[in-house]
Design a protein around this motif. Structure first.
Motif, mmCIF file in Angstrom:
data_model
loop_
_atom_site.group_PDB
_atom_site.id
_atom_site.type_symbol
_atom_site.label_atom_id
_atom_site.label_comp_id
_atom_site.label_asym_id
_atom_site.label_seq_id
_atom_site.Cartn_x
_atom_site.Cartn_y
_atom_site.Cartn_z
ATOM 1 N N LYS A 100 0.825 -1.205 0.000
ATOM 2 C CA LYS A 100 0.000 0.000 0.000
ATOM 3 C C LYS A 100 0.862 1.258 0.000
ATOM 4 O O LYS A 100 0.557 2.243 -0.676
ATOM 5 N N ASN A 101 1.974 1.225 0.734
ATOM 6 C CA ASN A 101 2.832 2.399 0.834
ATOM 7 C C ASN A 101 3.714 2.613 -0.385
ATOM 8 O O ASN A 101 4.255 3.709 -0.577
ATOM 9 N N VAL A 102 3.883 1.591 -1.216
ATOM 10 C CA VAL A 102 4.756 1.740 -2.382
ATOM 11 C C VAL A 102 4.071 2.513 -3.512
ATOM 12 O O VAL A 102 4.735 3.105 -4.358
ATOM 13 N N PHE A 103 2.747 2.547 -3.515
ATOM 14 C CA PHE A 103 2.045 3.238 -4.599
ATOM 15 C C PHE A 103 2.403 4.726 -4.678
ATOM 16 O O PHE A 103 2.691 5.236 -5.773
ATOM 17 N N PRO A 104 2.424 5.490 -3.562
ATOM 18 C CA PRO A 104 2.864 6.883 -3.647
ATOM 19 C C PRO A 104 4.305 7.018 -4.147
ATOM 20 O O PRO A 104 4.649 8.019 -4.790
ATOM 21 N N PHE A 105 5.120 6.023 -3.861
ATOM 22 C CA PHE A 105 6.502 5.992 -4.347
ATOM 23 C C PHE A 105 6.521 5.962 -5.871
ATOM 24 O O PHE A 105 7.265 6.708 -6.525
ATOM 25 N N TYR A 106 5.688 5.085 -6.465
ATOM 26 C CA TYR A 106 5.568 5.029 -7.921
ATOM 27 C C TYR A 106 5.090 6.367 -8.480
ATOM 28 O O TYR A 106 5.620 6.886 -9.470
ATOM 29 N N PHE A 144 -1.291 -2.209 -11.785
ATOM 30 C CA PHE A 144 -0.137 -2.947 -11.281
ATOM 31 C C PHE A 144 -0.200 -3.066 -9.766
ATOM 32 O O PHE A 144 0.028 -4.136 -9.198
ATOM 33 N N ASN A 145 -0.547 -1.973 -9.110
ATOM 34 C CA ASN A 145 -0.623 -1.998 -7.657
ATOM 35 C C ASN A 145 -1.757 -2.894 -7.167
ATOM 36 O O ASN A 145 -1.620 -3.605 -6.171
ATOM 37 N N SER A 146 -2.871 -2.885 -7.884
ATOM 38 C CA SER A 146 -3.988 -3.744 -7.474
ATOM 39 C C SER A 146 -3.643 -5.216 -7.642
ATOM 40 O O SER A 146 -4.047 -6.056 -6.830
ATOM 41 N N ARG A 147 -2.892 -5.560 -8.709
ATOM 42 C CA ARG A 147 -2.469 -6.957 -8.890
ATOM 43 C C ARG A 147 -1.500 -7.392 -7.789
ATOM 44 O O ARG A 147 -1.538 -8.526 -7.333
ATOM 45 N N GLN A 148 -0.611 -6.487 -7.393
ATOM 46 C CA GLN A 148 0.320 -6.822 -6.316
ATOM 47 C C GLN A 148 -0.423 -7.167 -5.031
ATOM 48 O O GLN A 148 -0.064 -8.096 -4.311
ATOM 49 N N LYS A 149 -1.470 -6.396 -4.739
ATOM 50 C CA LYS A 149 -2.229 -6.640 -3.512
ATOM 51 C C LYS A 149 -2.848 -8.036 -3.517
ATOM 52 O O LYS A 149 -2.864 -8.729 -2.493
ATOM 53 N N LEU A 150 -3.362 -8.452 -4.660
ATOM 54 C CA LEU A 150 -4.016 -9.753 -4.727
ATOM 55 C C LEU A 150 -3.019 -10.900 -4.751
ATOM 56 O O LEU A 150 -3.276 -11.968 -4.190
ATOM 57 N N LEU A 151 -1.871 -10.703 -5.400
ATOM 58 C CA LEU A 151 -0.948 -11.808 -5.631
ATOM 59 C C LEU A 151 0.080 -11.989 -4.521
ATOM 60 O O LEU A 151 0.576 -13.099 -4.314
ATOM 61 N N TRP A 169 -2.262 -13.037 -12.856
ATOM 62 C CA TRP A 169 -0.919 -12.996 -13.444
ATOM 63 C C TRP A 169 -0.975 -12.554 -14.898
ATOM 64 O O TRP A 169 -0.137 -11.769 -15.356
ATOM 65 N N LEU A 170 -1.965 -13.064 -15.640
ATOM 66 C CA LEU A 170 -2.110 -12.683 -17.041
ATOM 67 C C LEU A 170 -2.411 -11.195 -17.174
ATOM 68 O O LEU A 170 -1.817 -10.500 -18.022
ATOM 69 N N SER A 171 -3.317 -10.683 -16.355
ATOM 70 C CA SER A 171 -3.663 -9.267 -16.420
ATOM 71 C C SER A 171 -2.481 -8.391 -16.012
ATOM 72 O O SER A 171 -2.289 -7.296 -16.550
ATOM 73 N N LEU A 172 -1.667 -8.877 -15.057
ATOM 74 C CA LEU A 172 -0.465 -8.145 -14.657
ATOM 75 C C LEU A 172 0.499 -8.031 -15.838
ATOM 76 O O LEU A 172 1.026 -6.948 -16.128
ATOM 77 N N ALA A 173 0.715 -9.144 -16.545
ATOM 78 C CA ALA A 173 1.624 -9.139 -17.693
ATOM 79 C C ALA A 173 1.103 -8.237 -18.809
ATOM 80 O O ALA A 173 1.845 -7.409 -19.356
ATOM 81 N N CYS A 209 -9.384 -4.565 -13.144
ATOM 82 C CA CYS A 209 -8.392 -4.932 -12.130
ATOM 83 C C CYS A 209 -8.715 -4.298 -10.788
ATOM 84 O O CYS A 209 -8.651 -4.946 -9.740
ATOM 85 N N LEU A 210 -9.068 -3.015 -10.813
ATOM 86 C CA LEU A 210 -9.379 -2.318 -9.570
ATOM 87 C C LEU A 210 -10.668 -2.853 -8.951
ATOM 88 O O LEU A 210 -10.771 -2.974 -7.728
ATOM 89 N N LYS A 211 -11.638 -3.181 -9.792
ATOM 90 C CA LYS A 211 -12.901 -3.725 -9.296
ATOM 91 C C LYS A 211 -12.680 -5.096 -8.680
ATOM 92 O O LYS A 211 -13.226 -5.407 -7.611
#
Length: 218
Positions: A100-106, A144-151, A169-173, A209-211
């Motif tokens: 969660k904290n890495v998103f502002p970094f991006y 990308f951030n939403s996929r990280q949270k799930l995976l 994983w497919l949607s992340l790629a 992805c966000l949904k």
């Protein structure tokens, strides 16, 4: 019109971050600190590129050369290095908090780095560079951030079936590949209506992805 598009490219990331910040239920300070960390690293990176590293001149006749260059230099390597560095520095925190904290970094990094790349090119500036590219990169970071949270958050990953995990994983790629592919096609002369169509498809994918991620919120 170009003036307003330049303003859009400059303000899109800060404005979205402001909106995201006010949606959070936690204190602002850690998020702001992480965003400024991203800004600082982007400033260092851009200074290095400006003084020591020559620009890569995209070629109008090679899709794969442009695609691979954009994918590696602007997407995979920055996100990979930023993520690894951030998660290592804050390795004592829970994985959910780190992601969660890495998103502002991006956001902080790309808020500086992306306009530097766009406005560092020789004018006249294109509508693609000033509008489509910033929009796609912001959507990419969100998805990308939403996929990280799930995976990568164990509690949420446990709720996924094998099929759902494979789809994530497919949607992340695809989410990381498509901005580079669309820009490479644009360099080859892709028509504006098709460019807008790709942007709309990408926006729909990011929304999905966000949904999907929201279904697994704690």
């Amino acid at each position: 019109m170009i003036f307003f598009m330049i303003i859009f490219a400059l303000l899109l990331f800060p404005l979205y971050f402001s909106y995201w910040l006010f949606e959070q239920k936690k204190p602002f300070a850690p998020f702001l600190f992480n965003a400024f960390m991203g800004l600082f690293l982007a400033a260092v990176f851009c200074a290095y590129k400006y003084f020591f590293s020559p620009y890569y001149f995209l070629t109008p006749d090679s899709f794969w050369r442009n695609f691979i260059h954009i994918l590696l230099e602007q997407i995979v390597l920055p996100l990979g290095v930023l993520t690894a560095a951030f998660l290592f520095v804050f390795k004592k925190d829970k994985m959910a908090d780190r992601i969660k904290n890495v998103f502002p970094f991006y956001i902080g990094f790309y808020a500086v780095c992306l306009p530097f790349r766009i406005l560092g090119a020789n004018p006249p500036y294109s509508a693609f560079a000033l509008f489509v590219k910033p929009a796609m990169f912001l959507l990419m970071l969100m998805a990308f951030n939403s996929r990280q949270k799930l995976l990568f958050v164990p509690a949420k990953r446990a709720l996924l079936s094998f099929k759902e995990a494979a789809l994530c994983w497919l949607s992340l790629a695809l989410g990381l590949l498509m901005p580079a592919a669309v820009e490479a096609l644009w360099i080859l002369g892709m028509k504006p209506p098709l460019t807008i169509l790709f942007l709309l498809i990408y926006a729909a994918g990011a929304y999905f992805c966000l949904k999907k991620e929201s279904l697994f919120k704690d």
